[in-house]
Motif scaffolding. Sequence first.
Motif, mmCIF file in Angstrom:
data_model
loop_
_atom_site.group_PDB
_atom_site.id
_atom_site.type_symbol
_atom_site.label_atom_id
_atom_site.label_comp_id
_atom_site.label_asym_id
_atom_site.label_seq_id
_atom_site.Cartn_x
_atom_site.Cartn_y
_atom_site.Cartn_z
ATOM 1 N N MET A 1 14.164 -2.034 36.581
ATOM 2 C CA MET A 1 14.932 -0.810 36.869
ATOM 3 C C MET A 1 16.421 -1.060 36.627
ATOM 4 O O MET A 1 16.935 -2.118 36.972
ATOM 5 N N GLU A 2 17.106 -0.090 36.036
ATOM 6 C CA GLU A 2 18.537 -0.192 35.764
ATOM 7 C C GLU A 2 19.326 -0.338 37.066
ATOM 8 O O GLU A 2 19.081 0.360 38.048
ATOM 9 N N ASN A 3 20.287 -1.262 37.079
ATOM 10 C CA ASN A 3 21.177 -1.399 38.228
ATOM 11 C C ASN A 3 22.415 -0.543 37.979
ATOM 12 O O ASN A 3 23.310 -0.938 37.247
ATOM 13 N N ARG A 4 22.454 0.603 38.583
ATOM 14 C CA ARG A 4 23.514 1.558 38.287
ATOM 15 C C ARG A 4 24.787 1.306 39.080
ATOM 16 O O ARG A 4 25.808 1.912 38.800
ATOM 17 N N GLY A 5 24.763 0.492 40.099
ATOM 18 C CA GLY A 5 25.955 0.246 40.877
ATOM 19 C C GLY A 5 26.155 1.294 41.954
ATOM 20 O O GLY A 5 25.221 1.956 42.405
ATOM 21 N N ASN A 26 17.191 6.860 42.813
ATOM 22 C CA ASN A 26 15.903 6.656 42.144
ATOM 23 C C ASN A 26 16.049 5.826 40.878
ATOM 24 O O ASN A 26 15.092 5.192 40.431
ATOM 25 N N GLY A 27 17.244 5.799 40.301
ATOM 26 C CA GLY A 27 17.494 5.009 39.109
ATOM 27 C C GLY A 27 17.970 3.600 39.411
ATOM 28 O O GLY A 27 18.290 2.838 38.492
ATOM 29 N N GLY A 28 18.050 3.242 40.683
ATOM 30 C CA GLY A 28 18.394 1.872 41.032
ATOM 31 C C GLY A 28 19.805 1.643 41.514
ATOM 32 O O GLY A 28 20.292 0.517 41.474
ATOM 33 N N GLY A 29 20.486 2.689 41.970
ATOM 34 C CA GLY A 29 21.856 2.523 42.433
ATOM 35 C C GLY A 29 21.988 2.655 43.935
ATOM 36 O O GLY A 29 21.009 2.768 44.669
ATOM 37 N N LYS A 30 23.235 2.630 44.401
ATOM 38 C CA LYS A 30 23.586 2.897 45.790
ATOM 39 C C LYS A 30 24.531 4.094 45.816
ATOM 40 O O LYS A 30 25.291 4.310 44.866
ATOM 41 N N VAL A 31 24.499 4.870 46.899
ATOM 42 C CA VAL A 31 25.323 6.068 46.964
ATOM 43 C C VAL A 31 26.124 6.134 48.255
ATOM 44 O O VAL A 31 25.663 5.694 49.317
ATOM 45 N N LEU A 32 27.300 6.695 48.129
ATOM 46 C CA LEU A 32 28.153 7.005 49.262
ATOM 47 C C LEU A 32 28.322 8.520 49.294
ATOM 48 O O LEU A 32 28.852 9.108 48.344
#
Length: 255
Positions: A1-5, A26-32
């Motif tokens: 899975m892509e690491n989107r940051g 869902n694409g492999g990131g973290k969200v604020l």
Amino acid sequence: MENRGILAVTGGASGIGFEVARQWLNGGGKVLLLDMNVEALAGAVQVLGKDARGIQLDVTNRESVEEAFADISQTEGKLNGLVNCAGFARHARVDGLDDADFAKVLDVHLGGAMRVCQAAYPLLKLGSQQNETAAVVNVSSVAGINGTPGRGSYGTAKAGILGLTRTLAVEWGPDSVRVNAVGPGPTRTALVDELIGDQQIRVDPLTKRTPLGRMPVVEEVASPIVFLCSDKSSFVNGACLPIDGGLTIDGSWYD
């Protein structure tokens, strides 16, 4: 899975902003999630799970913005993306628009986007320096592209966002921070449903004027925003992507 940051989303507790956050995760990131509504933030974070964090933020208050991004700097240390999605709608013809209402709409949409971009910039530069994507997407509107009756303040603010986007794309491009905008048409969110109920948006004329013959749902607006935040759009900078089913380019009224 892509690491989107790490992606920060203003207005992220609901509507388009929440769906952007969901798809990013869902694409492999973290969200604020950055939002004024504390209860909505708590609920959104609970739904999204451990890779989401909520931060209360008032985009019209510089101190609030700076405190929020100081928190991000201390906790996450960088950003890979920012989506300016905070906003609201106020229906009024220009001849009946007072100064306070006009200023409020501009302060939330245009002033808010500027303040948040300014505060996020050092963190976005840090993200880009680590050979990762760094991108901003500002949410404009078809009302910022076309003349829309009853949307004098809203359309002016959204047009201003396009000017801000292009300027930042030129100024920040050398730092490998891309800045783009999207111009959605009216989208089936809770806010728009309220406007429909108040007859501030009339569905039939809108869908008849749209070549695809319908209004978009939030998933269809969020997906292009996520694309513009990702490495898949790594050479797209200073663009405004309409998400309107062809509404703004249809010239069939000539027929």
